[in-house]
Design a protein around this motif. Structure first.
Motif, PDB file in Angstrom:
ATOM      1  N   ASP A  83      -9.557   1.484   1.204  1.00 52.48           N
ATOM      2  CA  ASP A  83      -8.618   1.191   2.284  1.00 52.48           C
ATOM      3  C   ASP A  83      -9.112   1.855   3.571  1.00 52.48           C
ATOM      4  O   ASP A  83      -8.744   2.988   3.887  1.00 52.48           O
ATOM      5  N   GLN A  97       0.829  -1.198   0.000  1.00 54.01           N
ATOM      6  CA  GLN A  97       0.000   0.000   0.000  1.00 54.01           C
ATOM      7  C   GLN A  97       0.867   1.253   0.000  1.00 54.01           C
ATOM      8  O   GLN A  97       1.825   1.352   0.776  1.00 54.01           O
ATOM      9  N   GLU A 156      -9.213   3.801  -3.554  1.00 45.45           N
ATOM     10  CA  GLU A 156      -7.942   3.775  -4.273  1.00 45.45           C
ATOM     11  C   GLU A 156      -8.002   2.895  -5.521  1.00 45.45           C
ATOM     12  O   GLU A 156      -8.719   1.889  -5.556  1.00 45.45           O
ATOM     13  N   TYR A 161      -1.111  11.366  -3.214  1.00 42.50           N
ATOM     14  CA  TYR A 161      -1.860  12.340  -4.012  1.00 42.50           C
ATOM     15  C   TYR A 161      -1.507  13.738  -3.521  1.00 42.50           C
ATOM     16  O   TYR A 161      -1.609  14.045  -2.327  1.00 42.50           O
ATOM     17  N   LEU A 192      -1.609  -0.998  -4.004  1.00 44.67           N
ATOM     18  CA  LEU A 192      -2.553   0.100  -3.850  1.00 44.67           C
ATOM     19  C   LEU A 192      -1.807   1.409  -4.066  1.00 44.67           C
ATOM     20  O   LEU A 192      -0.671   1.571  -3.602  1.00 44.67           O
ATOM     21  N   THR A 193      -2.444   2.343  -4.748  1.00 43.04           N
ATOM     22  CA  THR A 193      -1.732   3.519  -5.248  1.00 43.04           C
ATOM     23  C   THR A 193      -1.987   4.790  -4.452  1.00 43.04           C
ATOM     24  O   THR A 193      -1.587   5.871  -4.868  1.00 43.04           O
ATOM     25  N   GLY A 194      -2.643   4.678  -3.297  1.00 40.83           N
ATOM     26  CA  GLY A 194      -2.868   5.847  -2.458  1.00 40.83           C
ATOM     27  C   GLY A 194      -4.265   6.428  -2.639  1.00 40.83           C
ATOM     28  O   GLY A 194      -4.948   6.173  -3.622  1.00 40.83           O
ATOM     29  N   SER A 195      -4.658   7.210  -1.663  1.00 42.29           N
ATOM     30  CA  SER A 195      -6.002   7.793  -1.636  1.00 42.29           C
ATOM     31  C   SER A 195      -5.962   9.262  -2.030  1.00 42.29           C
ATOM     32  O   SER A 195      -5.112  10.017  -1.546  1.00 42.29           O
ATOM     33  N   GLU A 253     -10.890   5.501   2.258  1.00 42.49           N
ATOM     34  CA  GLU A 253      -9.794   5.898   1.368  1.00 42.49           C
ATOM     35  C   GLU A 253      -9.927   5.084   0.082  1.00 42.49           C
ATOM     36  O   GLU A 253      -9.333   4.007  -0.035  1.00 42.49           O
ATOM     37  N   THR A 268      -6.587  10.368 -11.190  1.00 40.28           N
ATOM     38  CA  THR A 268      -5.327   9.706 -10.855  1.00 40.28           C
ATOM     39  C   THR A 268      -4.122  10.494 -11.377  1.00 40.28           C
ATOM     40  O   THR A 268      -2.978  10.192 -11.015  1.00 40.28           O
TER      41      THR A 268
END
Length: 311
Positions: A181, A78, A152, A83, A271-274, A150, A244
């Motif tokens: 998340d 994660q 994502e 962002y 997972l690419t972040g919120s 969150e 994104t």
């Protein structure tokens, strides 16, 4: 014509199935999701032919089944604070009394721009046991009232990935799905041991804290993972609505960096972040009776009802 992979169960039967989803219809497939991902070169042509044939006589109506999480990862990596707008908003929410908001925003923006050029992604580990279906009820643990959302974009690894360059990374991504998340905010920072810092195990890994799906969309049907809209509605009100393109580190950079420490295997999640718009930003965290509706362009929509834990 595009298609997705799903995992599902039929009414009155707990057996889990794998399926090919096209226009609201599901063709049952034999096998396990990670086997198909890992042997995609053999499966891709067959699935393409199934779709192009147009035959749907033995296909199921997707409305008649229960969709499960479309993936079964062995590892979940994660990314945090990925962002730009989200990090700037966090800095403002933690500004000291008397600090000017505009100055905090400007200073944080400069730090994030430098981080994008010179820094590294921040990763932590999620537990596969926290993965839940896209419409599964989320039980809010009784020990806190600070549970947050969150939403994502998640990249699903397609083949063994170890010490990749960013230029190689997307070749190792099988496809994409949605993950919410869930975070228990007051458990993230250890008050009893502040020098240690964050406690992601207790803050994020309760049962059901990773609602996932509804679909696993092969990468060939996602033209640009940096041009998707991530949107979460809480009881119909839009809370997160971001592109994104606002990521500090791209999907390719994240997969590359994640692969440098340990090999990523077929079916694993990155997972690419919120994006901005979490409950902490709005001052409104999850409550009994809430419904979260999360969507990402082309990846479907998950609807997660919440209820307080019954003790």
């Amino acid at each position: 014509m595009g298609y997705s992979l799903v995992r599902f169960a039929q009414p009155g039967n707990e057996q889990e199935h794998l399926g090919l989803l096209v226009d609201g219809r599901i063709k049952k497939l034999e096998g396990q999701i990670n086997s198909i991902i890992g042997d995609w070169s053999s499966w891709e042509g067959e699935l393409d032919r199934m779709v192009s044939s147009g035959a749907t006589d033995d296909w199921l109506d997707a409305q008649t089944v229960t969709l499960l999480a479309p993936v079964q990862p062995a590892q979940i990596i994660q990314a945090g604070a990925n962002y730009r707008t989200h990090v700037i908003d966090l800095a403002v929410s933690h500004k000291k009394e008397g600090e000017d908001e505009a100055e905090v925003r400007a200073a944080t923006a400069l730090v994030m721009d430098k981080r994008a050029q010179e820094g590294l992604p921040y990763f932590f580990i999620g537990l596969p046991a926290a993965v839940a279906g896209p419409d599964e009820e989320l039980e809010l643990p009784h020990y806190s009232k600070t549970h947050d959302w969150e939403l994502e974009l998640a990249a699903v690894i397609g083949k063994r990935a170890f010490r990749l360059t960013p230029e190689q990374a997307l070749e190792h991504v099988f496809g994409y799905t949605i993950v919410n998340d869930i975070t228990t905010r007051d458990l993230v920072f250890r008050k009893d041991m502040p020098a240690i810092g964050t406690d992601w195990y207790r803050g994020k890994n309760a049962p059901g804290f990773l609602p996932t799906g509804p679909w696993l969309v092969p990468a060939k049907f996602v033209e640009d993972p940096q041009d998707l809209t991530v949107q979460l509605k809480l009881n119909g009100r839009i809370m997160q609505d971001e592109s994104t393109a606002d990521m500090i580190f791209t999907v390719a950079q994240l997969v590359s960096h994640a692969s440098w420490n340990m090999p990523l295997m077929p079916g694993d999640l990155v997972l690419t972040g919120s994006p901005s718009g979490n409950g902490a930003h709005w001052g409104r965290l999850l409550r009994d009776g809430d419904v979260m509706e999360g969507s990402i362009t082309g990846l479907g929509t998950q609807n997660v009802p919440c209820r307080d834990e019954v003790r």
